[in-house]
Design a protein around this motif. Structure first.
Motif, PDB file in Angstrom:
ATOM      1  N   LYS A 148      -6.086  -8.509  -8.494  1.00 54.51           N
ATOM      2  CA  LYS A 148      -4.878  -7.667  -8.383  1.00 54.51           C
ATOM      3  C   LYS A 148      -3.967  -8.182  -7.269  1.00 54.51           C
ATOM      4  CE  LYS A 148      -3.284  -3.034  -7.144  1.00 54.51           C
ATOM      5  NZ  LYS A 148      -3.643  -1.673  -6.682  1.00 54.51           N
ATOM      6  N   TYR A 180     -11.638  -8.164  -3.379  1.00 52.70           N
ATOM      7  CA  TYR A 180     -10.913  -7.668  -4.534  1.00 52.70           C
ATOM      8  C   TYR A 180     -11.080  -8.712  -5.634  1.00 52.70           C
ATOM      9  CZ  TYR A 180      -8.256  -4.145  -6.879  1.00 52.70           C
ATOM     10  OH  TYR A 180      -7.906  -3.107  -7.723  1.00 52.70           O
ATOM     11  N   GLY A 220       0.813  -1.208   0.000  1.00 54.30           N
ATOM     12  CA  GLY A 220       0.000   0.000   0.000  1.00 54.30           C
ATOM     13  C   GLY A 220       0.850   1.263   0.000  1.00 54.30           C
TER      14      GLY A 220
END
Ligand code: P6P
Length: 336
Positions: free
Chosen positions: A272, A268, A123
């Motif tokens: 990804k 998700y 992140g």
């Protein structure tokens, strides 16, 4: 204040790891304990660097004012080097797999018996705007100590991981850890530099929260679209509409940490996230906390990645919600 009771029953990460070692099903050598302690140390260093990130651009790493920001190494590269060096230093790791390294790192002298897969700073694209980021890790034992380590030692289902966790660099630095006996959380005390046990045997909360990047809705398949519709327009139950909240940070560690503590579902779907060092560790934690984690079709931990950086769609969190998604996938597949 004088009448404040000074706690003396504090549990540190180190004492917890050693206590868990005593519980381990087979006679433990202490190698895993040493590895987990080194991961704790690496996370302290990374926390230190991440918190100074903005300042480093002004005062520079050496404390001397520098005008060029480029002298500040990219934080994820720096975090990666810290992690690799501290793990190598334990002499207990044989294979390292990092999100930052295309190839696996094989350590021959001394060769340990463990493989660590990790994302040193997941992140990190969010750092500039102050969003929480984190380190994610998972640990396998070598399949066979007598043969030469290879990628086959890490291209294995997540069910074979012996430990996993993350460290979130947020309003405080919190490490969530499991070695198969539940999930325990430790908060870094900046005064003593110790991780102190603050979340014992974490179990998922019961809040109705869904977490997904709706910007990808054009790519969602029908099962996901139908699930999202059901949480946005939930049918009334006994005359009451069970309202859901939407929460999405965009940093996996932050979204998973909230899901672990409050409950809800993190999704998700469009593949990804990386199987080995994002999906597997978070799925291990979720299951240990009483939740579930799925690709939509199969249990995430049963997946066998076909390469180090393979990706998968993921749905993790409250069992009831994850099972709703799986039922919708079965319905969609049956209709094909
Ligand atoms: P998007 C961060 O870049 C990350 O790898 C995960 O931490 C996070 O869950 C995901 O990507 C966010 O992706 O497409 O919503 O920005």
């Amino acid at each position: 204040s004088p009448n404040e009771e000074l706690r003396t029953d504090i549990v540190t990460l180190t004492s917890h790891i050693i206590a868990q070692q005593q519980l381990s099903p087979k006679p433990a050598t202490g190698d895993l304990s040493l590895l987990l302690s080194a991961i704790g140390s690496a996370c302290k260093w990374i926390s230190n660097v991440v918190r100074k990130a903005e300042l480093l651009k002004v005062i520079g790493a050496t404390g001397v004012t520098n005008v060029q920001a480029e002298t500040v190494q990219k934080l994820d590269i720096l975090s990666n080097e810290i992690f690799i060096n501290l793990l190598k230093g334990t002499g207990r790791a044989a294979v390292l797999v990092s999100e930052e390294n295309e190839e696996a790192i094989f350590i021959d002298t001394p060769r340990g018996h463990y493989c660590v897969v990790f994302d040193p700073l997941d992140g990190s694209s969010n750092i500039d705007c102050g969003v929480s980021v984190g380190t994610i890790f998972g640990i396998y034992e070598l399949r066979d100590r007598s043969s030469k380590p290879s990628v086959k030692d890490v291209l294995r289902p997540g069910t074979e991981m012996v430990a996993a966790g993350y460290c979130m660099y947020g309003s405080s630095t919190i490490m969530m850890l499991t070695s198969g006996q539940g999930v325990d959380g430790f908060t870094l005390d900046p005064n003593t530099g110790e991780f102190l046990l603050t979340h014992k045997q974490v179990k998922l909360g019961k809040k109705k929260i869904y977490s997904i990047n709706e910007g990808n809705a054009h790519a969602f398949d029908d099962a996901v679209k139908e699930y999202l519709h059901s949480v946005k327009f939930p049918p009334a139950v006994n005359g009451k509409v069970p309202a859901y909240s939407a929460r999405y940070v965009g940093s996996m560690v932050a979204d998973v940490h909230r899901t672990l503590l409050y409950g809800g579902i993190f999704m998700y779907p469009t593949g990804k996230l990386r199987i080995l060092y994002e999906c597997f560790p978070m799925s291990f934690l979720m299951e240990q906390a009483g939740g579930k984690s799925s690709t939509g079709r199969i249990r995430m931990l049963d997946v066998v990645p076909d390469n180090l950086h393979a990706r998968a769609g993921i749905f993790l969190g409250t069992t009831e919600e994850v099972e709703k998604v799986e039922a919708l996938y079965r319905k969609m597949d049956a209709a094909k």
